[in-house]
Design a protein around this motif. Structure first.
Motif, PDB file in Angstrom:
ATOM      1  N   SER A 126       1.168  -0.950  -0.262  1.00 30.83           N
ATOM      2  CA  SER A 126       0.436   0.254  -0.088  1.00 30.83           C
ATOM      3  C   SER A 126       1.022   0.904  -0.110  1.00 30.83           C
ATOM      4  O   SER A 126       0.232   2.609  -0.595  1.00 30.83           O
ATOM      5  N   GLY A 127       2.062   1.183   0.331  1.00 26.25           N
ATOM      6  CA  GLY A 127       3.160   2.072   0.931  1.00 26.25           C
ATOM      7  C   GLY A 127       3.345   2.626  -1.011  1.00 26.25           C
ATOM      8  O   GLY A 127       3.163   3.941  -1.129  1.00 26.25           O
ATOM      9  N   GLU A 128       3.628   1.946  -1.109  1.00 23.38           N
ATOM     10  CA  GLU A 128       3.984   1.546  -3.077  1.00 23.38           C
ATOM     11  C   GLU A 128       2.996   2.451  -3.182  1.00 23.38           C
ATOM     12  O   GLU A 128       2.778   3.436  -4.521  1.00 23.38           O
ATOM     13  N   VAL A 129       2.264   2.089  -3.614  1.00 26.52           N
ATOM     14  CA  VAL A 129       0.635   1.854  -4.599  1.00 26.52           C
ATOM     15  C   VAL A 129       0.031   3.572  -4.106  1.00 26.52           C
ATOM     16  O   VAL A 129      -0.147   4.354  -4.662  1.00 26.52           O
ATOM     17  N   SER A 130       0.055   4.057  -2.935  1.00 27.70           N
ATOM     18  CA  SER A 130      -0.354   4.927  -2.780  1.00 27.70           C
ATOM     19  C   SER A 130       0.392   6.153  -2.675  1.00 27.70           C
ATOM     20  O   SER A 130       0.072   7.014  -3.670  1.00 27.70           O
ATOM     21  N   ALA A 131       1.969   5.744  -3.196  1.00 28.42           N
ATOM     22  CA  ALA A 131       2.458   7.068  -3.317  1.00 28.42           C
ATOM     23  C   ALA A 131       2.836   6.818  -5.543  1.00 28.42           C
ATOM     24  O   ALA A 131       2.330   8.374  -5.424  1.00 28.42           O
ATOM     25  N   ALA A 132       2.345   5.868  -6.100  1.00 24.49           N
ATOM     26  CA  ALA A 132       1.605   5.904  -7.372  1.00 24.49           C
ATOM     27  C   ALA A 132      -0.107   6.847  -8.063  1.00 24.49           C
ATOM     28  O   ALA A 132       0.552   7.916  -8.283  1.00 24.49           O
ATOM     29  N   PHE A 133      -0.246   6.803  -6.490  1.00 23.93           N
ATOM     30  CA  PHE A 133      -1.726   7.368  -6.504  1.00 23.93           C
ATOM     31  C   PHE A 133      -1.240   9.251  -6.077  1.00 23.93           C
ATOM     32  O   PHE A 133      -2.647   9.548  -5.778  1.00 23.93           O
ATOM     33  N   GLY A 134      -0.515   9.343  -5.904  1.00 23.32           N
ATOM     34  CA  GLY A 134      -0.296  10.227  -5.265  1.00 23.32           C
ATOM     35  C   GLY A 134      -0.584  11.015  -4.203  1.00 23.32           C
ATOM     36  O   GLY A 134      -0.549  12.336  -3.671  1.00 23.32           O
ATOM     37  N   ALA A 135      -0.648  10.093  -2.949  1.00 24.48           N
ATOM     38  CA  ALA A 135      -1.161   9.860  -1.501  1.00 24.48           C
ATOM     39  C   ALA A 135      -1.030   9.076  -0.800  1.00 24.48           C
ATOM     40  O   ALA A 135      -1.629   8.296  -0.792  1.00 24.48           O
ATOM     41  N   PRO A 136       0.586   8.726  -0.728  1.00 24.77           N
ATOM     42  CA  PRO A 136       1.306   8.693   0.266  1.00 24.77           C
ATOM     43  C   PRO A 136       0.631   8.364   1.429  1.00 24.77           C
ATOM     44  O   PRO A 136       0.965   9.412   2.007  1.00 24.77           O
ATOM     45  N   VAL A 137       0.359   7.090   2.149  1.00 26.96           N
ATOM     46  CA  VAL A 137       0.664   6.669   3.506  1.00 26.96           C
ATOM     47  C   VAL A 137       2.048   5.877   3.870  1.00 26.96           C
ATOM     48  O   VAL A 137       2.774   4.967   3.093  1.00 26.96           O
ATOM     49  N   SER A 138       2.053   5.937   5.578  1.00 27.85           N
ATOM     50  CA  SER A 138       3.747   5.599   5.595  1.00 27.85           C
ATOM     51  C   SER A 138       3.259   3.894   6.541  1.00 27.85           C
ATOM     52  O   SER A 138       2.890   3.352   7.778  1.00 27.85           O
ATOM     53  N   VAL A 139       3.288   2.901   4.921  1.00 26.99           N
ATOM     54  CA  VAL A 139       2.865   1.436   5.653  1.00 26.99           C
ATOM     55  C   VAL A 139       3.857   0.517   4.953  1.00 26.99           C
ATOM     56  O   VAL A 139       4.134   0.381   3.859  1.00 26.99           O
ATOM     57  N   LEU A 140       4.411  -0.144   5.799  1.00 26.30           N
ATOM     58  CA  LEU A 140       5.643  -1.033   5.425  1.00 26.30           C
ATOM     59  C   LEU A 140       5.420  -2.689   5.813  1.00 26.30           C
ATOM     60  O   LEU A 140       4.196  -2.862   6.371  1.00 26.30           O
ATOM     61  N   PRO A 141       6.420  -3.313   4.958  1.00 27.48           N
ATOM     62  CA  PRO A 141       5.775  -4.353   5.097  1.00 27.48           C
ATOM     63  C   PRO A 141       7.319  -5.789   6.069  1.00 27.48           C
ATOM     64  O   PRO A 141       8.248  -4.946   7.018  1.00 27.48           O
ATOM     65  N   ARG A 142       6.450  -5.914   6.975  1.00 25.79           N
ATOM     66  CA  ARG A 142       7.039  -6.989   8.145  1.00 25.79           C
ATOM     67  C   ARG A 142       7.187  -7.627   7.736  1.00 25.79           C
ATOM     68  O   ARG A 142       5.558  -9.451   7.673  1.00 25.79           O
ATOM     69  N   ARG A 143       7.969  -9.295   7.874  1.00 24.91           N
ATOM     70  CA  ARG A 143       7.897 -10.413   7.081  1.00 24.91           C
ATOM     71  C   ARG A 143       7.797 -11.305   8.390  1.00 24.91           C
ATOM     72  O   ARG A 143       8.138 -11.123   9.389  1.00 24.91           O
ATOM     73  N   GLY A 144       6.957 -12.558   8.308  1.00 24.82           N
ATOM     74  CA  GLY A 144       6.886 -13.340   8.869  1.00 24.82           C
ATOM     75  C   GLY A 144       6.529 -15.106   7.925  1.00 24.82           C
ATOM     76  O   GLY A 144       6.821 -14.803   7.485  1.00 24.82           O
ATOM     77  N   VAL A 145       7.730 -15.817   9.244  1.00 24.77           N
ATOM     78  CA  VAL A 145       7.359 -17.348   8.521  1.00 24.77           C
ATOM     79  C   VAL A 145       7.221 -18.246   9.836  1.00 24.77           C
ATOM     80  O   VAL A 145       6.280 -18.201  11.227  1.00 24.77           O
ATOM     81  N   VAL A 146       6.059 -19.391   9.047  1.00 24.91           N
ATOM     82  CA  VAL A 146       5.204 -20.362   9.713  1.00 24.91           C
ATOM     83  C   VAL A 146       5.584 -21.284   9.109  1.00 24.91           C
ATOM     84  O   VAL A 146       6.058 -21.826   7.999  1.00 24.91           O
ATOM     85  N   LEU A 147       6.473 -22.712   9.854  1.00 25.50           N
ATOM     86  CA  LEU A 147       6.064 -23.270   9.631  1.00 25.50           C
ATOM     87  C   LEU A 147       5.016 -24.857   9.680  1.00 25.50           C
ATOM     88  O   LEU A 147       3.960 -24.731  10.232  1.00 25.50           O
ATOM     89  N   VAL A 148       5.145 -25.689   9.072  1.00 22.61           N
ATOM     90  CA  VAL A 148       3.660 -26.902   8.868  1.00 22.61           C
ATOM     91  C   VAL A 148       3.987 -28.152   9.541  1.00 22.61           C
ATOM     92  O   VAL A 148       5.542 -28.435   8.726  1.00 22.61           O
ATOM     93  N   THR A 149       3.753 -29.064  10.343  1.00 20.01           N
ATOM     94  CA  THR A 149       4.360 -30.028  10.364  1.00 20.01           C
ATOM     95  C   THR A 149       3.374 -31.140   9.823  1.00 20.01           C
ATOM     96  O   THR A 149       2.330 -30.872   9.128  1.00 20.01           O
ATOM     97  N   ALA A 150       3.714 -32.175   9.791  1.00 19.77           N
ATOM     98  CA  ALA A 150       3.436 -33.481   9.234  1.00 19.77           C
ATOM     99  C   ALA A 150       2.079 -33.251  10.209  1.00 19.77           C
ATOM    100  O   ALA A 150       2.216 -32.513  10.996  1.00 19.77           O
ATOM    101  N   ALA A 151       1.027 -34.415   9.830  1.00 20.89           N
ATOM    102  CA  ALA A 151      -0.057 -33.905  10.644  1.00 20.89           C
ATOM    103  C   ALA A 151      -0.362 -35.122  11.815  1.00 20.89           C
ATOM    104  O   ALA A 151       1.114 -36.533  12.266  1.00 20.89           O
ATOM    105  N   LEU A 152      -0.804 -34.630  13.089  1.00 19.94           N
ATOM    106  CA  LEU A 152      -0.637 -34.875  14.127  1.00 19.94           C
ATOM    107  C   LEU A 152      -1.976 -36.223  14.388  1.00 19.94           C
ATOM    108  O   LEU A 152      -3.052 -35.817  14.176  1.00 19.94           O
TER     109      LEU A 152
END
Length: 380
Positions: free
Chosen positions: A203-229
């Motif tokens: 949204s930060g990138e797109v809002s800047a292209a739309f001429g109205a930037p907002v400070s929304v940044l990416p925050r990375r997250g990771v999830v693990l998936v186990t075998a079925a229990l």
């Protein structure tokens, strides 16, 4: 074909919820996404619908409103989205006071937060570590399959005559008399009376292209998936008490807190990590190692369970940890619905309804002022 009243840019769960609510209000809606529908941040989440991880304030108010809205909305959608009202369990293996103080504050705000003794916690989760010294049960917490619910919301838009256009990149807006008159795309202009930016971490990138930037940044997250229990190995969404602090932190360094829950298929999801690394998706072996180590500390039964895969995504992060929902005063006809970080699935129902109320001039069902676009630190 008649031009849409509103163009929603972004087909993740927030954009889909906004489009659904706008179409339910009788507006003609077109949804654009530069990629496949629902394939971004929404496809990389766990599907959390939580009140347990929020202290009293505007976000909790939005979460409670969303929790109240979800049952009726899902009934209207008529789709199986693997809704599981499993409840949450937050446990402490160290200091007890912060957990119990938060639960007391949450109860004053309308959350069902039930303190438990260790023995009571073990009754709910027999495989928990015996290092637990206190716990709080949150019966209102739930889980949903994020891709299924996003697709169900978009299907409702299509049934009402809305148009879904994946693979179309929005480049900006065309103005007439200072107000939005069309969304410019690589495939030509889409005339409209209003546009909604719901692009998650982009949204930060797109809002800047739309001429109205907002400070929304990416925050990375990771999830693990186990075998079925076997069924019942992990019965609730279970996390350690430092998860709430990690959610509220603005620290750029890697943060890991333990979150463990089972899916309908029997696999176990293990999270959660948070780090601000821009859109760098490079694998980092220390992240899954840290997640696995802490998960085994919470559930020793996981020690010898294979991890089948891991997946990661980018969450939209606003500096003050609140979503951005509302009109942009710099561009009449431009609206924002973004910045939900890891809570987008749970907050989507109320966010879509609130955005539609604001666009149509209806009385908002929650106070929109804390989420306004022109608050300090958000308008870039």
């Amino acid at each position: 074909m008649r031009n849409p009243d509103v163009v929603v840019v972004g087909a993740g769960v927030i954009g889909a919820a906004c489009a659904e609510a706008l179409s339910a209000a009788g507006l003609r809606v077109t949804v654009l996404d530069r990629g496949p529908l629902g394939a971004g941040t929404s496809a990389a989440g766990e599907g959390n619908v939580l009140v347990s991880d929020k202290g009293p304030g505007p976000e909790l108010d939005l979460a409670l409103a969303s929790l109240r809205r979800w049952p009726d909305l899902l009934a209207d959608l008529g789709a199986d989205v693997e809704w599981d009202a499993k409840g949450g369990l937050v446990v402490a293996t160290g200091a007890v006071e912060p957990l119990l103080d938060l639960a007391a504050a949450q109860r004053s705000a309308g959350v069902d937060a039930r303190p438990l003794t260790p023995a009571e916690a073990f009754d709910l989760e027999p495989h928990l570590t015996r290092a637990v010294v206190a716990a709080v049960h949150y019966p209102q917490d739930a889980q949903v399959q994020p891709v299924l619910v996003t697709k169900a919301l978009l299907a409702a838009v299509r049934r009402r005559g809305g148009v879904l256009r994946p693979g179309v990149r929005a480049l900006g807006v065309r103005l007439a008399h200072g107000a939005v008159a069309a969304v410019r795309t690589a495939d030509g202009d889409v005339p409209c009376g209003a546009a909604v930016i719901a692009c998650g971490p982009w949204s930060g990138e797109v809002s800047a292209a739309f001429g109205a930037p907002v400070s929304v940044l990416p925050r990375r997250g990771v999830v693990l998936v186990t075998a079925a229990l076997p069924p019942g190995t992990v019965r609730h969404k279970v996390y350690d008490a430092d998860y709430v602090g990690a959610v509220a932190s603005g620290d750029a360094d890697l943060q890991v807190s333990t979150v463990v829950e089972a899916t309908a298929g029997g696999t176990v999801l293990i999270g959660s990590s948070r780090e601000r690394v821009g859109f760098d998706a490079s694998p980092r072996v220390e992240v899954p190692r840290a997640l696995a180590r802490r998960a085994v500390g919470l559930f020793p039964v996981l020690r010898d369970v294979p991890v089948l895969r891991s997946y990661g995504g980018f969450r939209p992060y606003a500096p003050d940890h609140l979503p951005v929902i509302g009109a942009d005063p710099r561009r009449p006809g431009l609206w924002h619905a973004t910045g939900h970080e890891g809570a987008g699935i749970g907050l989507a129902a109320a966010t879509g309804r609130l955005l539609a109320e604001l666009v149509t001039g209806a009385d908002p069902h929650v106070d929109p002022r804390p989420f306004r676009v022109d608050r300090p630190g958000v308008c870039a």
